[in-house]
Design an enzyme around this catalytic site. Structure first.
Site, mmCIF file in Angstrom:
data_model
loop_
_atom_site.group_PDB
_atom_site.id
_atom_site.type_symbol
_atom_site.label_atom_id
_atom_site.label_comp_id
_atom_site.label_asym_id
_atom_site.label_seq_id
_atom_site.Cartn_x
_atom_site.Cartn_y
_atom_site.Cartn_z
ATOM 1 N N ASN A 15 0.803 -1.291 0.056
ATOM 2 C CA ASN A 15 0.024 0.116 -0.006
ATOM 3 C C ASN A 15 0.879 1.459 0.036
ATOM 4 O O ASN A 15 0.358 2.376 -0.539
ATOM 5 C CB ASN A 15 -0.819 0.108 1.282
ATOM 6 N N HIS A 16 2.169 1.254 0.188
ATOM 7 C CA HIS A 16 2.897 2.337 0.177
ATOM 8 C C HIS A 16 3.494 2.397 -0.995
ATOM 9 O O HIS A 16 4.433 3.630 -1.411
ATOM 10 C CB HIS A 16 4.125 2.325 1.367
ATOM 11 N N HIS A 23 -0.153 -8.511 0.169
ATOM 12 C CA HIS A 23 0.446 -7.408 1.258
ATOM 13 C C HIS A 23 -0.463 -7.259 2.094
ATOM 14 O O HIS A 23 -0.241 -7.457 3.346
ATOM 15 C CB HIS A 23 0.915 -6.127 0.694
ATOM 16 N N SER A 45 10.109 21.166 -5.363
ATOM 17 C CA SER A 45 11.176 22.131 -5.330
ATOM 18 C C SER A 45 10.804 22.634 -4.010
ATOM 19 O O SER A 45 12.000 23.321 -3.394
ATOM 20 C CB SER A 45 11.068 23.412 -6.348
ATOM 21 N N GLU A 61 -0.091 29.583 -8.381
ATOM 22 C CA GLU A 61 -0.633 28.383 -7.771
ATOM 23 C C GLU A 61 -1.208 28.494 -6.385
ATOM 24 O O GLU A 61 -2.283 28.147 -6.078
ATOM 25 C CB GLU A 61 0.621 27.438 -7.696
ATOM 26 N N ASN A 90 10.459 36.858 2.539
ATOM 27 C CA ASN A 90 11.854 37.255 1.987
ATOM 28 C C ASN A 90 11.848 37.842 0.690
ATOM 29 O O ASN A 90 12.944 37.867 0.028
ATOM 30 C CB ASN A 90 12.330 35.938 2.122
ATOM 31 N N ASP A 98 11.159 36.891 -2.434
ATOM 32 C CA ASP A 98 11.629 36.032 -3.330
ATOM 33 C C ASP A 98 10.782 35.756 -4.424
ATOM 34 O O ASP A 98 11.363 34.887 -5.464
ATOM 35 C CB ASP A 98 12.553 34.720 -2.798
#
Length: 740
Positions: free
Chosen positions: A242-243, A322, A681, A688, A719, A721
């Protein structure tokens, strides 16, 4: 003269001494039994705490998906950008077909620099390559991204040729070794190979899923297993767990041990550390180890996962899956399902739109390579529908219907686009060959196929008869001995082997020894919490177990020290859970405090805590570890909650309410952030965030204009950015909670 007998005084003294010694032995035995019983009670309570919290977190995964589903059903996009955003988040993400995936993950264009000192791979792989990898990983070296992608590419090609249910025979090897969950714990895999030997033509292995998440070396485990799979394709077999699921990896993919988050808000709050029970996540692990090519590696792994076989049969008598089975499990259907369609089992449910009796089937994220033979042949891409002319804004009802219809058409177009198979010729897969050779087979709905896979990956056995929904995990079912017996009889099997649950000894029988749970990750919850184990099956199919502890520290601890250490960790996690629900607990306590005295009985405390946390724990038994005993049997619950807050608070200046909100919602927030952050990232763009916040504000009934959201975005970007990181995202969440 009469004669009499006299008792020797020495004998009498000896008899009395023996009697005293016997009584002392009985007392010592009773004391020892009580002592062991208390230790066992503590161990079982600790175990239940860990399991309850773990399963509650898995249940949160399902709830989070349902939350997103609700948003999609109730949010009306106002522009094409918002419509595209919803389609990307909930439907397709980045959809890759066969050729596109090859181009995107092009490893041949990567150069390995001369300064690289790690292992080198060349294909076809040889046993020496596997040995070199093992040694390199023991030395903490890293495989170059080119070799990783090349390995994933070859693994995917191989897996596509395999059936959904692998068939293994003990005739070709002396024995078959079955391993359970490894969860990124590489030391356990090293120890298994050390004790049992490396895979070879005479030593077959079955690895029963859950290779990744929680441990910090999931990627190394995958590389080793995939390498041996390609070297010994007939002796190494991998089942999906399941993972091995895109959505599960997203949820577990953001926590890394003890997370320290800077909540540098307008009040200049200092750093806020808190314990994360997930320890390590696979997606985050990959991105940390491969900062340049991590996204490509994750994309390929995601695609490889959906091609993993679903089960293994040994000598047609032992079924290895599993999770478990259900009363609807059909091995014939499992054999024919096009398994690669289900990139995430958590995204396979159907739902109906409330005010339109139109069934919407959710399509799995990146269904990149549905086989031409397995799907309906579509000659070309579907044309994007052109919306009908908009009615007048004066008639708001008609305009609303037009918007809903337009959005629905766009969503259906996106779904069809995702499900389209590559038009160019492809090498036939096993699934496509089954479809071609069995054209008269019944046609199952996607819902039926989805449930088959969900049940075998997520289910657990229970001692009671019958089959019921697994509400503890939030997915799969609980199956009883009668369900097991019917499956065994129907398919002429001897017993089932499954994993999916941590066991103290590494293995456990149930259902009259017809179901065997095997778990190979030792020290899963804490050092000393459990042993790992694997099972070996010869031609007689009699299981032989090998247990182990991969951590050297665990060997030096006494039983009391081991239980105390694990117990301390469990109660720390439980107190964190209690703190995360402070507001709800206060409301529950006040229901028993009619006179507003700030005091309740300890019995009412236990009832109230369970009504809030729903963990199914024996709170009355755990009470001495969580609350101080009072003379009158009453608890001052406000001071008790203040004590909990003091444990979690790093600085006096940090608001308890803010801490509570973050503690309670951090896993969901991390997953939401991960879904929005498509390139992994660690940053999301203003656009977004803007679209996402409109989505959430619609769900939470918060009036926020576009200008208001833009102001919020700029204020969050501390900050300056031009991007929003997770710390800033948490601060946005805090601000919205204050608005509510």
């Amino acid at each position: 003269m009469g004669s009499g007998s006299s008792v020797n005084p020495n004998y009498k003294y000896s008899l009395q001494k023996s009697e005293n010694a016997f009584k002392a032995a009985v007392l010592i035995q009773r004391w020892y039994r009580r002592y062991v019983a208390r230790l066992e009670m503590r161990r079982r309570c600790t175990w239940r705490i860990f399991q309850s919290i773990e399963y509650a977190c898995e249940q949160d995964q399902i709830k989070l998906h349902n939350f997103f589903s609700y948003l999609m059903d109730h949010f009306t996009p106002s522009s094409s950008k918002e419509r595209d955003f919803i389609s990307r988040m909930f439907i397709s993400g980045e959809s890759f077909k066969e050729a596109e995936l090859e181009r995107y993950c092009d490893y041949e264009s990567m150069e390995v620099p001369d300064s690289y000192t790690g292992p080198h791979l060349s294909f076809p792989l040889l046993p020496d390559h596997a040995t070199a990898l093992l040694e390199a990983f023991k030395q903490k070296q890293q495989l170059h991204a080119r070799y990783v992608l090349n390995l994933l590419h070859e693994t995917r090609k191989h897996l596509k040729q395999l059936p959904n249910i692998s068939h293994v025979s003990t005739c070709y090897s002396e024995e078959v070794t079955v391993c359970g969950d490894l969860h990124g714990q590489l030391d356990d895999l090293f120890l298994i190979f050390y004790k049992n030997g490396l895979p070879s033509p005479s030593k077959s292995y079955v690895f029963n899923g859950d290779f990744v998440d929680r441990g910090k070396q999931s990627l190394e485990i995958l590389i080793i297993l995939f390498t041996f799979l390609l070297i010994y394709p007939k002796e190494v077999h991998l089942n999906r767990g399941n993972h091995e699921d895109h959505m599960v990896n997203l949820r577990y993919g953001f926590c890394v041990g003890l997370i320290t988050m800077s909540v540098a808000s307008l009040q200049n709050l200092t750093e806020l550390p808190f314990f994360c029970s997930y320890r390590y996540g696979f997606a985050k692990e990959v991105m940390q180890k491969y900062k340049v090519h991590g996204k490509k590696i994750l994309k390929m792994i995601q695609n490889v996962f959906c091609w993993l076989p679903l089960a293994t049969l040994i000598d047609q008598k032992v079924l290895i899956i599993h999770g478990g089975v259900s009363d609807t499990t059909d091995l014939d259907m499992l054999e024919k399902i096009q398994r690669n369609k289900f990139i995430s089992v958590l995204r396979g449910k159907k739902r109906k739109e409330s005010n339109r009796n139109v069934e919407i089937q959710e399509v799995n994220g990146e269904n990149a390579e549905a086989d031409p033979a397995g799907n309906e042949a579509l000659p070309s891409l579907p044309l994007q529908p052109r919306p009908a002319q908009a009615p007048s804004m004066a008639n708001r009802l008609e305009f609303s219907r037009w918007v809903r219809q337009t959005v629905q058409e766009q969503i259906e177009w996106c779904r069809r686009l995702v499900d389209i198979s590559e038009s160019e010729d492809e090498e036939p897969t096993y699934s496509s060959m089954v479809s071609l050779t069995d054209l008269d087979a019944p046609c199952w709905t996607r819902q039926e196929e989805w449930k088959q896979i969900l049940d075998i990956l997520w289910s657990d056995p229970m001692p009671q008869e019958g089959c019921r929904e697994n509400k503890v995990r939030g997915g799969g079912c609980y199956f009883g001995p009668d369900v097991t017996a019917k499956i065994l009889e129907k398919y002429n099997l001897q017993f089932l082997i499954r994993s999916h649950e941590c066991k103290q000894e590494g293995y456990e029988f149930c259902h009259n020894r017809k179901v065997l749970t095997i778990f190979s990750a030792s020290n899963y919850y804490e050092i000393g919490s459990n042993r790992g184990a694997y099972v070996k099956l010869g031609p007689d199919l009699v299981p032989h177990f090998v247990q182990y502890q991969a951590n050297k520290t665990a060997h030096t601890l006494t039983m009391t020290q081991r239980i105390s250490r694990v117990e301390e960790s469990a109660f720390r996690a439980l107190r964190e859970k209690l703190f995360a629900h402070t507001s709800a607990l206060i409301s529950a306590f006040k229901a028993y405090d009619k006179d507003n005295t700030g005091r309740i009985t300890l019995s009412n405390w236990a009832t109230a805590v369970e009504s809030v946390l729903h963990l199914g724990l024996p709170w009355r038994m755990l009470r001495p570890q969580l609350v101080r005993t009072t003379e009158d049997g009453m608890l001052e619950y406000k001071s008790w909650l203040d004590d909990l807050a003091m444990e979690q608070r790093s600085q006096e200046r940090i608001q308890s309410s803010l801490l509570e909100v973050i503690y309670r919602n951090r896993s969901n927030l991390e997953t939401i952030f991960r879904i929005i952050d498509r390139d992994h990232s660690g940053l999301i763009s203003f656009e977004e965030f803007h679209q996402t916040w409109k989505l959430f504000s619609s769900h939470m009934n918060i009036e926020l204009t576009d200008d208001g959201i833009n102001d919020l975005v700029r204020s969050i970007d501390f900050n300056k950015d031009g991007n929003i990181d997770f710390n800033e995202f948490l601060e946005a969440f805090r601000l919205v909670k204050q608005t509510q």
